[in-house]
Design an enzyme around this catalytic site. Sequence first.
Site, short mmCIF file in Angstrom:
data_model
loop_
_atom_site.label_atom_id
_atom_site.label_comp_id
_atom_site.label_asym_id
_atom_site.label_seq_id
_atom_site.Cartn_x
_atom_site.Cartn_y
_atom_site.Cartn_z
N VAL A 7 -44.41 14.57 49.68
CA VAL A 7 -46.06 14.35 49.65
C VAL A 7 -46.96 15.52 49.32
CG1 VAL A 7 -48.21 12.78 49.75
CG2 VAL A 7 -46.40 11.82 50.13
N PRO A 27 -45.52 20.18 63.18
CA PRO A 27 -45.24 21.43 63.09
C PRO A 27 -43.69 21.79 62.26
CG PRO A 27 -44.93 18.60 63.74
CD PRO A 27 -45.79 18.73 62.46
N ASP A 181 -42.21 31.18 9.90
CA ASP A 181 -41.27 31.91 8.91
C ASP A 181 -40.35 30.78 9.66
OD1 ASP A 181 -41.67 34.30 9.95
OD2 ASP A 181 -40.85 35.14 11.64
N LYS A 203 -39.62 35.70 5.85
CA LYS A 203 -38.47 36.36 4.97
C LYS A 203 -37.04 36.20 5.02
CE LYS A 203 -41.43 40.39 7.22
NZ LYS A 203 -41.79 39.27 8.15
N GLY A 234 -40.13 31.94 14.87
CA GLY A 234 -38.07 31.88 15.08
C GLY A 234 -37.83 32.70 16.52
N GLY A 235 -37.92 31.51 17.54
CA GLY A 235 -37.12 32.87 18.90
C GLY A 235 -38.70 32.95 20.02
N ASP A 236 -38.54 34.61 19.68
CA ASP A 236 -39.46 34.86 21.28
C ASP A 236 -40.19 35.75 20.38
OD1 ASP A 236 -40.63 35.15 24.02
OD2 ASP A 236 -40.59 37.51 22.79
N THR A 264 -35.50 33.29 23.14
CA THR A 264 -35.44 33.63 21.99
C THR A 264 -33.92 32.23 21.33
OG1 THR A 264 -34.23 35.65 21.64
CG2 THR A 264 -34.06 35.30 23.66
N MET A 318 -29.05 38.32 13.52
CA MET A 318 -28.26 39.65 12.09
C MET A 318 -27.14 40.44 11.48
SD MET A 318 -32.77 40.49 12.80
CE MET A 318 -32.80 40.81 14.37
N GLY A 347 -28.17 27.22 14.81
CA GLY A 347 -28.70 26.88 16.53
C GLY A 347 -29.46 26.41 16.81
C1 LIG Z 1 -35.48 38.69 12.67
S1 LIG Z 1 -34.33 37.53 13.92
C2 LIG Z 1 -35.36 37.10 14.72
C3 LIG Z 1 -35.15 36.98 16.40
C4 LIG Z 1 -36.37 35.87 17.32
N1 LIG Z 1 -37.78 36.31 16.71
C5 LIG Z 1 -35.95 35.13 18.14
O1 LIG Z 1 -35.90 35.78 19.38
O2 LIG Z 1 -34.91 34.57 18.58
C6 LIG Z 1 -33.25 36.36 13.28
C7 LIG Z 1 -32.22 36.39 13.85
O3 LIG Z 1 -32.41 35.16 14.89
C8 LIG Z 1 -31.41 34.37 14.76
N2 LIG Z 1 -31.18 33.11 15.06
C9 LIG Z 1 -32.95 33.07 14.72
N3 LIG Z 1 -32.69 31.63 14.74
C10 LIG Z 1 -31.47 31.02 14.79
C11 LIG Z 1 -31.42 29.92 15.10
N4 LIG Z 1 -31.72 29.09 14.69
N5 LIG Z 1 -29.34 29.44 14.93
C12 LIG Z 1 -29.15 31.04 14.75
N6 LIG Z 1 -29.39 32.46 15.19
C13 LIG Z 1 -30.55 32.66 15.25
C14 LIG Z 1 -30.65 35.08 13.88
O4 LIG Z 1 -29.20 36.15 14.29
C15 LIG Z 1 -31.59 35.26 12.73
O5 LIG Z 1 -30.77 36.56 11.75
#
Ligand SMILES: C[S@@+](CC[C@H](N)C(=O)[O-])C[C@H]1O[C@@H](n2cnc3c(N)ncnc32)[C@H](O)[C@@H]1O
Length: 394
Positions: A7, A27, A181, A203, A234-236, A264, A318, A347
């Site tokens: 707590v 303690p 994106d 892109k 997408g991602g980071d 990412t 990529m 993914g």
């Molecule tokens: C331009 S990069 C950007 C990466 C992004 N900034 C990241 O941190 O995930 C794009 C590539 O990320 C990967 N990618 C991004 N999203 C994905 C997903 N949902 N499933 C599989 N690959 C993915 C692929 O290799 C794709 O060609």
Amino acid sequence: MVGGGQVAHRRVAGLLESRARVTVVSPEVTPALEALVAPGSLTWVRRGYRSGDLDGAWYAVAATDDPAVNAAVAEEAERLRVFCARADDRSASSVWTPAVGRQGDLVVGVHGGGDPQRAVGVRDAVVAGLSDGSIRDRASREPSGGRAGSVVLVGGGPGDPGLITVRGQQAVAQADVVLADHLAPQSLLASLPPEVEVIDASKLPRGRSMAQEQINALLVQHALAGKRVVRLKGGDPFVFGRGMEELEACVAAGVPVEVVPGVTSAIAVPALAGIPVTHRGLTHEFVVVSGHVPPGHPQSLVDWAALGRLRGTVVVLMGVDTAGAIAAALVEHGRAPETPVAVVADGSTATQRAVRTTLAGLARTLSDEGIRPPAVWVVGEVVGLAAEGQTPRS
Ligand SMILES: C[S@@+](CC[C@H](N)C(=O)[O-])C[C@H]1O[C@@H](n2cnc3c(N)ncnc32)[C@H](O)[C@@H]1O
């Protein structure tokens, strides 16, 4: 804080977040509380409670598992006119602790009429509503009225809207303009109110794409017009995401800019297929590589020979079209042709699929399986680990 158990641990976290100076009298304390002592985040008085311990306190919490001690703390607090929360007896407390939630600089506190779970449920619902925009913080959405606009570069994660960060989701909910994106979580856009302008800044590989200079210019232009702009990526943003170029453009134009890191795909997409990029005793490194240009290409900045000598995990982004050339280079420089490889496409989305092969078989597998971007491929012994009994998406 009188008491050093679970707590106390939870209450101390909230107090420290509010910048209180905290003294724990007990303690013994939990390991997590003990970890706060050495850096000076709290003071630990290593003994049982004694009358006089509340001298100079503004607020007391009686959180021992002995009701008699808690009662004594509450009595002393009452005498000294110090507010006191008794963890074991709400009715004997002079203060009740609300369930607190934060959304930016907004603080929501909920009392549940004596039912803490009810308070937490309502608090969570309000914070979730503020995050996803279903509850409007009208003041925060007022037109900026002369205030400077801003840009938030948000890493949206691999595509599943559940994998954006809380801060990222908040920024999206508060945006006036979103430049998105195609790999960012698209379903978040559907929940935006109609007055939010959504700009398609995709892109597409070998397809239509908005030039980076135009994206930079739009970010700056809308922010200078006083809008809250979110660049949803997408991602980071800083992993093969050109986030730094966008940040530099904003800084050069004097636009306030915040970066919200994202999950990412380099790590999350393998994980979603049950593949850890490291594993104790097996892999002490992982390398994330862009395969957008093949080995030997004049623009390639990758030391493929060094990667071929690597024992650990190689994650390629990529790299669908270039997979054959990259696999051949890794083998040429020392990686065994039978090294396991997993390819994970789409993914975290409903169409996620994973196929397993070897370095020698990679090019053939990709063409036989008709794998299209976006896909991540992973080289290394970790590919063989996908645990029995876990439930990856494919
Ligand atoms: C331009 S990069 C950007 C990466 C992004 N900034 C990241 O941190 O995930 C794009 C590539 O990320 C990967 N990618 C991004 N999203 C994905 C997903 N949902 N499933 C599989 N690959 C993915 C692929 O290799 C794709 O060609």
